[in-house]
Structure formats: C-alpha cells, structure tokens
Design a protein around this motif. Sequence first.
Motif, mmCIF file in Angstrom:
data_model
loop_
_atom_site.group_PDB
_atom_site.id
_atom_site.type_symbol
_atom_site.label_atom_id
_atom_site.label_comp_id
_atom_site.label_asym_id
_atom_site.label_seq_id
_atom_site.Cartn_x
_atom_site.Cartn_y
_atom_site.Cartn_z
ATOM 1 N N GLY A 20 2.108 7.822 -1.001
ATOM 2 C CA GLY A 20 1.846 8.967 -2.386
ATOM 3 C C GLY A 20 0.474 8.235 -3.367
ATOM 4 N N THR A 21 0.118 7.581 -3.132
ATOM 5 C CA THR A 21 -1.587 6.364 -3.583
ATOM 6 C C THR A 21 -2.508 7.677 -2.875
ATOM 7 O OG1 THR A 21 -0.424 4.328 -4.278
ATOM 8 C CG2 THR A 21 -3.177 4.990 -3.484
ATOM 9 N N SER B 204 8.581 15.014 -1.299
ATOM 10 C CA SER B 204 9.781 15.298 -0.815
ATOM 11 C C SER B 204 10.883 14.348 -2.356
ATOM 12 C CB SER B 204 10.650 14.817 0.503
ATOM 13 O OG SER B 204 10.428 13.980 1.792
ATOM 14 N N ARG C 276 13.019 13.647 -7.066
ATOM 15 C CA ARG C 276 13.404 12.763 -8.132
ATOM 16 C C ARG C 276 13.575 13.760 -9.510
ATOM 17 N NH1 ARG C 276 11.304 8.884 -5.223
ATOM 18 N NH2 ARG C 276 9.274 9.807 -5.353
ATOM 19 N N GLU D 156 19.719 5.640 1.599
ATOM 20 C CA GLU D 156 19.677 6.454 2.800
ATOM 21 C C GLU D 156 18.885 7.786 2.822
ATOM 22 O OE1 GLU D 156 24.159 6.449 2.815
ATOM 23 O OE2 GLU D 156 24.081 4.447 2.933
ATOM 24 N N ARG E 299 11.143 13.306 8.367
ATOM 25 C CA ARG E 299 11.987 11.639 8.158
ATOM 26 C C ARG E 299 12.432 11.771 9.683
ATOM 27 N NH1 ARG E 299 10.516 10.384 2.343
ATOM 28 N NH2 ARG E 299 11.539 7.819 2.292
ATOM 29 N N ARG F 3 4.929 -2.193 -7.845
ATOM 30 C CA ARG F 3 5.036 -0.869 -7.890
ATOM 31 C C ARG F 3 5.313 -0.414 -9.483
ATOM 32 N NH1 ARG F 3 6.389 4.008 -3.613
ATOM 33 N NH2 ARG F 3 9.068 3.133 -3.857
ATOM 34 N N TYR G 34 0.707 3.039 -9.590
ATOM 35 C CA TYR G 34 -0.137 1.472 -9.694
ATOM 36 C C TYR G 34 1.361 0.217 -9.209
ATOM 37 C CZ TYR G 34 -2.167 4.612 -13.042
ATOM 38 O OH TYR G 34 -2.241 5.756 -14.480
ATOM 39 N N ARG H 112 16.290 0.779 3.017
ATOM 40 C CA ARG H 112 15.202 2.070 2.763
ATOM 41 C C ARG H 112 14.458 1.808 3.846
ATOM 42 N NH1 ARG H 112 12.498 2.206 -1.964
ATOM 43 N NH2 ARG H 112 10.511 3.678 -1.387
ATOM 44 N N GLN I 254 -5.335 -2.476 4.354
ATOM 45 C CA GLN I 254 -6.932 -2.968 4.164
ATOM 46 C C GLN I 254 -7.215 -1.834 2.470
ATOM 47 O OE1 GLN I 254 -10.017 -0.676 7.488
ATOM 48 N NE2 GLN I 254 -7.849 -0.206 7.599
HETATM 49 P P1 AP5 Z 1 10.494 8.638 -1.153
HETATM 50 O O1 AP5 Z 1 9.909 8.617 -2.482
HETATM 51 O O2 AP5 Z 1 9.679 9.536 -0.432
HETATM 52 O O3 AP5 Z 1 9.757 6.913 -0.648
HETATM 53 P P2 AP5 Z 1 9.314 6.924 0.407
HETATM 54 O O4 AP5 Z 1 9.041 7.116 1.533
HETATM 55 O O5 AP5 Z 1 10.778 5.242 0.438
HETATM 56 O O6 AP5 Z 1 7.911 5.614 -0.229
HETATM 57 P P3 AP5 Z 1 7.227 5.180 -1.299
HETATM 58 O O7 AP5 Z 1 7.274 6.892 -2.341
HETATM 59 O O8 AP5 Z 1 8.121 4.193 -1.719
HETATM 60 O O9 AP5 Z 1 6.152 4.387 -0.688
HETATM 61 P P4 AP5 Z 1 4.112 5.472 -0.860
HETATM 62 O O10 AP5 Z 1 4.291 5.317 1.184
HETATM 63 O O11 AP5 Z 1 4.858 6.293 -1.092
HETATM 64 O O12 AP5 Z 1 3.838 4.570 -1.765
HETATM 65 P P5 AP5 Z 1 3.180 4.310 -2.465
HETATM 66 O O13 AP5 Z 1 1.530 5.306 -3.101
HETATM 67 O O14 AP5 Z 1 3.499 4.080 -4.199
HETATM 68 O O15 AP5 Z 1 12.040 8.703 -1.124
HETATM 69 C C1 AP5 Z 1 12.692 7.777 -1.663
HETATM 70 C C2 AP5 Z 1 14.198 8.544 -1.156
HETATM 71 O O16 AP5 Z 1 14.653 9.976 -0.933
HETATM 72 C C3 AP5 Z 1 14.565 8.115 0.456
HETATM 73 O O17 AP5 Z 1 15.299 6.679 0.021
HETATM 74 C C4 AP5 Z 1 15.047 8.856 0.692
HETATM 75 O O18 AP5 Z 1 16.880 8.671 0.243
HETATM 76 C C5 AP5 Z 1 14.974 10.161 -0.228
HETATM 77 N N1 AP5 Z 1 14.240 10.948 0.864
HETATM 78 C C6 AP5 Z 1 12.939 11.756 0.220
HETATM 79 N N2 AP5 Z 1 12.038 12.186 1.563
HETATM 80 C C7 AP5 Z 1 13.536 12.978 2.554
HETATM 81 C C8 AP5 Z 1 13.201 13.114 3.893
HETATM 82 N N3 AP5 Z 1 12.728 13.730 4.046
HETATM 83 N N4 AP5 Z 1 14.782 13.013 4.250
HETATM 84 C C9 AP5 Z 1 15.810 12.414 3.217
HETATM 85 N N5 AP5 Z 1 15.633 12.292 2.294
HETATM 86 C C10 AP5 Z 1 14.259 12.005 1.824
HETATM 87 O O19 AP5 Z 1 2.558 2.396 -2.804
HETATM 88 C C11 AP5 Z 1 3.403 0.879 -2.981
HETATM 89 C C12 AP5 Z 1 2.760 0.351 -2.951
HETATM 90 O O20 AP5 Z 1 1.713 -0.028 -3.289
HETATM 91 C C13 AP5 Z 1 2.089 1.178 -5.396
HETATM 92 O O21 AP5 Z 1 2.347 -0.146 -5.886
HETATM 93 C C14 AP5 Z 1 0.462 0.858 -5.235
HETATM 94 O O22 AP5 Z 1 -0.115 0.665 -6.073
HETATM 95 C C15 AP5 Z 1 0.624 -0.102 -3.800
HETATM 96 N N6 AP5 Z 1 -0.633 0.204 -3.096
HETATM 97 C C16 AP5 Z 1 -0.542 1.367 -2.122
HETATM 98 N N7 AP5 Z 1 -1.684 0.937 -1.333
HETATM 99 C C17 AP5 Z 1 -2.442 0.089 -1.270
HETATM 100 C C18 AP5 Z 1 -2.945 -0.655 -0.689
HETATM 101 N N8 AP5 Z 1 -3.952 -0.156 0.337
HETATM 102 N N9 AP5 Z 1 -3.379 -1.931 -1.183
HETATM 103 C C19 AP5 Z 1 -2.425 -2.711 -1.660
HETATM 104 N N10 AP5 Z 1 -1.445 -1.883 -3.074
HETATM 105 C C20 AP5 Z 1 -1.362 -1.312 -2.319
#
Ligand code: AP5
Length: 218
Positions: free
Chosen positions: A16-17, A33, A38, A59, A90, A129, A139, A173, A201
Amino acid sequence: MRMFIVLLGPPGAGKGTQATFLKETLKLAHISSGDLFRENLKAQTDLGKLAQGFMDRGELVPDDVTIAMIRQRLTRPDCAQGALLDGFPRTPAQADALAAMLAETGDRVDSVPYISVPAEVLIERLSGRWTCRAAGHVYHAKYNPPKVNGVCDEDGSELYQRDDDKSETVMNRIKVYLEKTSPLIEYYRKLGLLAEVDGTQSIETVEQQILSAVKKDK
Ligand code: AP5
C-alpha cells in the motif's frame, strides 16, 4: 496498450505504501482489494458483511466473491491507462482469473514486483501501522511517522489502527500468506514477470527499485 502491475508481498511488506507513490508516477489506478472490502464493510453492503468474518480471522475472502469484485472495479474509467493491483491476486485461481479477464480486452499482467520482507519485520511493521480514515494513507509510528500524532499529513483526517493488526490475527495472516499466496512467487517467476525487491530497505529505495523493474519490463 494499458499497463497492469501486480504488487506481490506478505502482509505489511509495504504494498500500500509503494502503491501511493507509484500510482502518481505511473499514472495508474490503485486497486487495493483490502481497501475495497473495508469500504464495503463501512457501508455495510452484503459484500462487506460477508467479508467481515474472513478479515477478522485473517483468512482469505472466497475466490469467487473477490474475483467478481475486481472484475467490476476494472471497468471503472480510472483504469483507462491500466492499474496497480495491491493484494490481488492472492491465490493461483485468482491469478488465472485475472489473466483471463485481462485477455478479454487484449491486456495482460506486465510486471510483478515482489516485495520480500522476513516475518519478524512484518510483525513490527503491522503493530506500528496507522492508517488514515478518509483515504487510507499509511504511516508507521517509528519508520514513517505523521507530522502531527494521530493526524494524516495529506488530508488532516484521523489516523486509526486496523482491527486485523492485532497480534494473533497478524500471525494468521502471515500463515495464510505462506500457504495460499506465496505459490504466486513461482507462478509469476515461471512467466518471467517476477522482480524481487528487498523490502527491508528504505521506502524511497524500494520505490526506485520497483520503478526500474517496471520500466525494464515495459
Ligand atoms: P489487505 O488490506 O490487502 O492487507 P495485506 O495484504 O495483509 O497487506 P497490508 O495492507 O496489511 O500491508 P501492505 O503490504 O500494504 O503494507 P503497508 O504499505 O501498509 O487485506 C486485508 C484482508 O482482506 C485479508 O486478510 C483478507 O481477509 C482480505 N483480502 C484482501 N484481498 C484479498 C484477496 N485478493 N483474496 C481474498 N481475501 C482478500 O506497510 C505496513 C507498515 O510498514 C506501515 O506502517 C508502513 O508505514 C510501514 N512500511 C512500509 N514500507 C516500509 C519500509 N520500506 N521501511 C519501514 N517501514 C515501512
């Protein structure tokens, strides 16, 4: 020719970031997705009510429902130049469905940046997060803090912690990712589309590496 990029990686890898920056640079629609589920949850639609239990347990929502949702999303006008897909596909079944639906319009997946991050880092990232209520800007309390605590830099809205970022849900997850989603690494590697990027990185370095991988595949 439209461009379709699949951002692959475990929960908390930074999909997402990165999508927030990449959509501006590449002028593509950002389709998350998780955000779509949401939004449906907030509006209490039938889809949102169905998805809630799966999301609360960490799940996956069933493939047929998820595929239908994405198929509909791809028909919106903002996809005229293509899209960045974040969190979809996924499962291999979702990846097959995506290839088939893009083929209907003469399109295909162009590139699959895979943001790899080890499990212990993911847990720390998700527990720190904070997400903005208005538009989902992301963030981190330590790695990417907002200028004012609890307030989004971009739109001034309130920041909140996601329900599924509780530690037991996060563990599930990650387990579900390893079982159901990680086979897509080989799936896209075999198609010659995978570009692995070290997601530990800095946010800026990861973005630059994804951009050069995407441009190479163009
Ligand atoms: P979803 O919302 O897609 O969650 P996710 O894949 O688990 O991914 P996240 O949003 O948690 O993480 P991200 O990789 O985007 O990380 P972010 O950028 O926020 O899915 C949620 C739920 O919906 C699933 O569990 C499922 O139930 C359902 N779902 C969704 N899609 C589906 C599908 N296709 N099929 C079936 N079910 C589905 O970064 C995380 C944190 O790290 C942030 O705080 C950020 O600031 C920090 N950060 C980011 N990059 C860095 C870096 N380089 N260094 C330090 N910190 C960093």
